[in-house]
Enzyme design. Sequence first.
Site, PDB file in Angstrom:
ATOM      1  N   ASP A 145       0.871  -1.182   0.000  1.00  0.00           N
ATOM      2  CA  ASP A 145       0.000   0.000   0.000  1.00  0.00           C
ATOM      3  C   ASP A 145       0.910   1.235   0.000  1.00  0.00           C
ATOM      4  OD1 ASP A 145      -2.168   1.850   0.512  1.00  0.00           O
ATOM      5  OD2 ASP A 145      -3.340   0.138   1.198  1.00  0.00           O
TER       6      ASP A 145
ATOM      7  N   HIS B 186       2.259   2.030  -3.175  1.00  0.00           N
ATOM      8  CA  HIS B 186       1.302   2.956  -3.786  1.00  0.00           C
ATOM      9  C   HIS B 186       1.782   4.401  -3.736  1.00  0.00           C
ATOM     10  CE1 HIS B 186      -2.269  -0.096  -3.269  1.00  0.00           C
ATOM     11  NE2 HIS B 186      -1.255  -0.577  -3.956  1.00  0.00           N
TER      12      HIS B 186
END
Length: 412
Positions: free
Chosen positions: A230, A253
Amino acid sequence: MVVKAPLLSLLVNLHAALLFLPAPGSAQVYDVTRYGARPDGVTDSAVPFLRAWADACRSPGLGPATVHVPPGVFLLGRSTTFSGPCKARSIAFSIAGTLLAPAGYGWDSAGPGRWITFESVDRLTVSGGTLDARGASLWACKKQQQLLHPLLHCPSGASSLTISNSKGVLVEGVRSVNSELFHVVVLQSHGVTLRRVAVEAPGDSPNTDGIHVHMSSHVSVYDANIRTGDDCVSIGPGNSHLWVERVACGPGHGISIGSLGKEQGMAVEAVQNVTVKTTWFTGTTNGLRIKTWGSSKRGFVSGVDFIDSTMTGVQNPIIIDQNYCPDKNGCGTHKSSSIKVSDVKYVGIRGWSATPVAVNFDCSKSNPCRGISLQDVMLTYNQSPMVGGAAKSSCRNAQGSTLGLVVPPSCL
Ligand SMILES: *[C@@H]1O[C@H](CO)[C@@H](O)[C@H](O)[C@H]1NC(C)=O
């Protein structure tokens, strides 16, 4: 010169002596194995760790009190909170070995969603060691839930290391692997430095943000190496005066401000004065991102400098997404974000985008982005501009200016 050399070496030796041979009584070391902790990876050492902590915390010495975890693998088999305030002038938690979370998931399902927490401890140093949360079985549950069985219940999991309600904290040289949820969280704390933190989890492990900062001020992150599933660094609401420098990210991310404005709670959400300097993104979904939900929740993001960044195969190198709405819930019926984004600079951003849109400002219709500035930006689509055509910029409701060379040409 002849006279100076011995003097210098004397000074160096004196300095070393001061560092390594503290005067008797001035520094106290509390070795967890003296309290019954076992470096065998199977005996739950949580209680011995807490006892060592309690003694260190109430030690009245003038020097630092140190909880020492020697080499070896120690199971911390439950959610463990090291609480202050402490009587010790300063406290160090020095880890040479590995701390292991319980196998499987759900061991914390009635708990606080945290594995290791430092709560209300000022002048704290946490250094060294590996935190291995063994998150794989929970990720597998979450992936199954998402793909096959929406009714399958998976707990949300536990963040690995949380610094909460504390001031004057240094976290140095800590390695976090395979967290169930976030790896390192800084929560409601002030004056926290994270130095040489390493984060490792697979690129498809869900919700495993590397470093998450929430409701905090004067937090600095230096020299972090983050590979996760993430956000590498996520900057949540209520943060100000944040400095992030020399961070390598990927897979992951990207570095994200937000998400802000999810429709829950009533407080105004703000992030201000953030510097993100010298970063490397490799194969990430985003590079430098600001994301706010399309909701009526009010707030602002203001005063953000993104300086000196290298993008290598990044899907969205520069992105402001004010229509963030994963899974189409939490956005209500209000599609236009009420979070105001202003005064955001991008300086010296180069490399290549894995998609044609390298610069994307998708701002709120009711609250357009203001004061966006691009300076010395050189982003191509693909490694060679010959493949797939030129990179593009996309703007919606964004205002700002450019300086120097900006490729792709700005749409501001
Ligand atoms: C912004 O934050 C930095 C720390 O990251 C701090 O040194 C600086 O003083 C802050 N600037 C303002 C205007 O508050």
